[in-house]
Design a protein around this motif. Structure first.
Motif, PDB file in Angstrom:
ATOM      1  N   LEU A  88      85.076  89.121  91.771  1.00  0.00           N
ATOM      2  CA  LEU A  88      85.048  89.346  93.217  1.00  0.00           C
ATOM      3  C   LEU A  88      83.621  89.234  93.739  1.00  0.00           C
ATOM      4  O   LEU A  88      83.374  88.622  94.785  1.00  0.00           O
ATOM      5  CB  LEU A  88      85.629  90.721  93.538  1.00  0.00           C
ATOM      6  N   GLY A  89      82.668  89.792  93.000  1.00  0.00           N
ATOM      7  CA  GLY A  89      81.266  89.710  93.407  1.00  0.00           C
ATOM      8  C   GLY A  89      80.759  88.284  93.439  1.00  0.00           C
ATOM      9  O   GLY A  89      80.060  87.878  94.377  1.00  0.00           O
ATOM     10  N   ILE A  90      81.117  87.489  92.420  1.00  0.00           N
ATOM     11  CA  ILE A  90      80.682  86.087  92.383  1.00  0.00           C
ATOM     12  C   ILE A  90      81.237  85.323  93.580  1.00  0.00           C
ATOM     13  O   ILE A  90      80.516  84.565  94.241  1.00  0.00           O
ATOM     14  CB  ILE A  90      81.133  85.422  91.070  1.00  0.00           C
ATOM     15  N   ALA A 116      78.372  94.551  93.223  1.00  0.00           N
ATOM     16  CA  ALA A 116      79.566  94.486  92.372  1.00  0.00           C
ATOM     17  C   ALA A 116      79.291  93.676  91.111  1.00  0.00           C
ATOM     18  O   ALA A 116      79.675  94.078  90.002  1.00  0.00           O
ATOM     19  CB  ALA A 116      80.729  93.883  93.156  1.00  0.00           C
ATOM     20  N   ALA A 117      78.626  92.532  91.283  1.00  0.00           N
ATOM     21  CA  ALA A 117      78.315  91.692  90.122  1.00  0.00           C
ATOM     22  C   ALA A 117      77.359  92.404  89.176  1.00  0.00           C
ATOM     23  O   ALA A 117      77.539  92.383  87.949  1.00  0.00           O
ATOM     24  CB  ALA A 117      77.726  90.364  90.587  1.00  0.00           C
ATOM     25  N   ALA A 118      76.338  93.068  89.733  1.00  0.00           N
ATOM     26  CA  ALA A 118      75.362  93.768  88.895  1.00  0.00           C
ATOM     27  C   ALA A 118      76.006  94.920  88.139  1.00  0.00           C
ATOM     28  O   ALA A 118      75.743  95.119  86.938  1.00  0.00           O
ATOM     29  CB  ALA A 118      74.209  94.275  89.757  1.00  0.00           C
ATOM     30  N   ALA A 119      76.859  95.688  88.823  1.00  0.00           N
ATOM     31  CA  ALA A 119      77.531  96.815  88.167  1.00  0.00           C
ATOM     32  C   ALA A 119      78.465  96.330  87.067  1.00  0.00           C
ATOM     33  O   ALA A 119      78.543  96.927  85.984  1.00  0.00           O
ATOM     34  CB  ALA A 119      78.305  97.630  89.198  1.00  0.00           C
ATOM     35  N   ALA A 176      86.184  95.083  83.548  1.00  0.00           N
ATOM     36  CA  ALA A 176      84.920  94.817  84.245  1.00  0.00           C
ATOM     37  C   ALA A 176      84.863  93.409  84.810  1.00  0.00           C
ATOM     38  O   ALA A 176      84.033  93.136  85.693  1.00  0.00           O
ATOM     39  CB  ALA A 176      83.742  95.052  83.302  1.00  0.00           C
ATOM     40  N   HIS A 177      85.727  92.517  84.347  1.00  0.00           N
ATOM     41  CA  HIS A 177      85.671  91.138  84.830  1.00  0.00           C
ATOM     42  C   HIS A 177      86.161  90.998  86.267  1.00  0.00           C
ATOM     43  O   HIS A 177      85.680  90.117  86.991  1.00  0.00           O
ATOM     44  CB  HIS A 177      86.486  90.215  83.912  1.00  0.00           C
ATOM     45  N   LEU A 178      87.090  91.847  86.687  1.00  0.00           N
ATOM     46  CA  LEU A 178      87.620  91.676  88.046  1.00  0.00           C
ATOM     47  C   LEU A 178      86.566  91.943  89.118  1.00  0.00           C
ATOM     48  O   LEU A 178      86.390  91.107  90.023  1.00  0.00           O
ATOM     49  CB  LEU A 178      88.851  92.556  88.258  1.00  0.00           C
TER      50      LEU A 178
END
Length: 335
Positions: A279-281, A314-317, A273-275
């Motif tokens: 990417l979202g950040i 992406a960050a929220a998910a 989940a970190h990738l």
């Protein structure tokens, strides 16, 4: 320094903490992440995001390989410190070749530098394999990562488009090796406090890069309007919200003991989940930079606005997924 490699039994002792060498290692990745994202700041488009996502995956996997090794086997003796410094040198060369397109000569240099870093990691696993309890896992990683490193190195002298095929094969071998190593996780788990702390520090690196991107947008604003100021403040607020969601709501940096098969699955989900989070950040930070420089959110055109929405989603998910892996209250401890 900690004791020699054979001086304590596996798993690593409970007092395992992040060392100054590891923090120094992370500092080099600040430069690598920044270099990889430089073209994205100029061309904020889906095409450029594809390039960035690939290179970010490789950079993160390089960092991940060392972090997972260190949490199990790093003894912080002179040999280990020397190997870490050599890997840092390879990361510097990766960063120096990370700005151009994937079809450039620089991308070949990036691949070669990454291969060298992985070869050093293989040597470290072979050293760790002297310990009987570590031998099966160490040999598996050495064989798999060594094979992938050979393909990465060969890709440096392979012309485009065949080079892309080499990269796909190398990544498949790397990921396949990590998948095969899952069966050893329960017998030889990563340190329950050290690994989350390492991931938390890398998350802070990406959050810091996002803040720097907002600052660059402020510097590019010729006329400081209310819309630009509001966009900058909301952008910083979004970055802070991600920080809050990661460290507080999802407790993603809390201790993660691995005692059961379910814990192993949760750890794998947590890792993956970190990738998308990273990417979202990164996309969010660059999107805010463009919006501030242009005078406000309303100035973003369709593709740029879509990328900002994608970044937030992406960050929220990813944060929601991390929240599902949160340990029980009895297991959660501050790092």
């Amino acid at each position: 320094m900690r004791c020699p490699v054979d001086a304590y039994p596996l798993p690593a002792p409970l007092e395992r903490k992040v060392t100054w060498v590891e923090l120094f290692f992370d500092l080099v990745f600040v430069a690598a992440v920044s270099q990889v994202g430089t073209p994205l700041a100029v061309h904020y488009s889906f095409q450029e995001v594809g390039r960035y996502a690939f290179l970010l995956l490789v950079v993160w996997w390089a960092w991940h390989g060392y972090a997972v090794y260190a949490t199990r086997f790093d003894t912080d003796d002179l040999v280990e410190r020397g190997a870490t410094l050599l890997q840092m040198l390879a990361v510097i060369f990766m960063a120096a070749n990370a700005e151009d397109g994937l079809d450039s000569v620089s991308s070949a240099g990036f691949a070669a530098a990454y291969a060298v870093m992985r070869v050093i990691l293989v040597a470290r696993y072979l050293r760790a394999g002297r310990r009987p309890a570590a031998r099966p896992l160490a040999r598996l990683h050495a064989g798999g990562f060594g094979s992938a490193a050979a393909v990465w190195l060969a890709s440096a002298i392979t012309p485009v488009p065949w080079r892309y095929g080499c990269w796909a094969l190398a990544i498949a071998i790397d990921l396949g090796t990590a998948q095969a190593a899952r069966r050893h996780t329960l017998a030889l788990p990563p340190h329950e406090g050290h690994l989350p702390e390492r991931f938390g520090l890398f998350t802070l690196i990406l959050l810091g890069e996002a803040i720097v991107a907002v600052m660059r947008g402020v510097q590019q604003q010729p006329l400081w309007s209310a819309a630009a100021a509001g966009t900058a403040l909301s952008g910083v607020g979004l970055v802070c919200a991600v920080w809050w969601g990661y460290f507080e709501t999802a407790a993603a940096a809390s201790h993660r003991p691995v005692r059961t098969a379910a814990d192993c699955r949760a750890l794998e989900t947590w890792t993956r989940a970190h990738l998308p989070l990273y990417l979202g950040i990164a996309l969010l930070g660059v999107g805010v930079e463009h919006a501030v420089a242009a005078g406000g959110w309303q100035a973003l055109h369709g593709e740029e606005a879509a990328l900002v929405v994608l970044a937030i989603a992406a960050a929220a998910a990813a944060l929601a997924t991390l929240g599902t892996t949160r340990p029980s209250t009895a297991d959660v401890q501050p790092v």
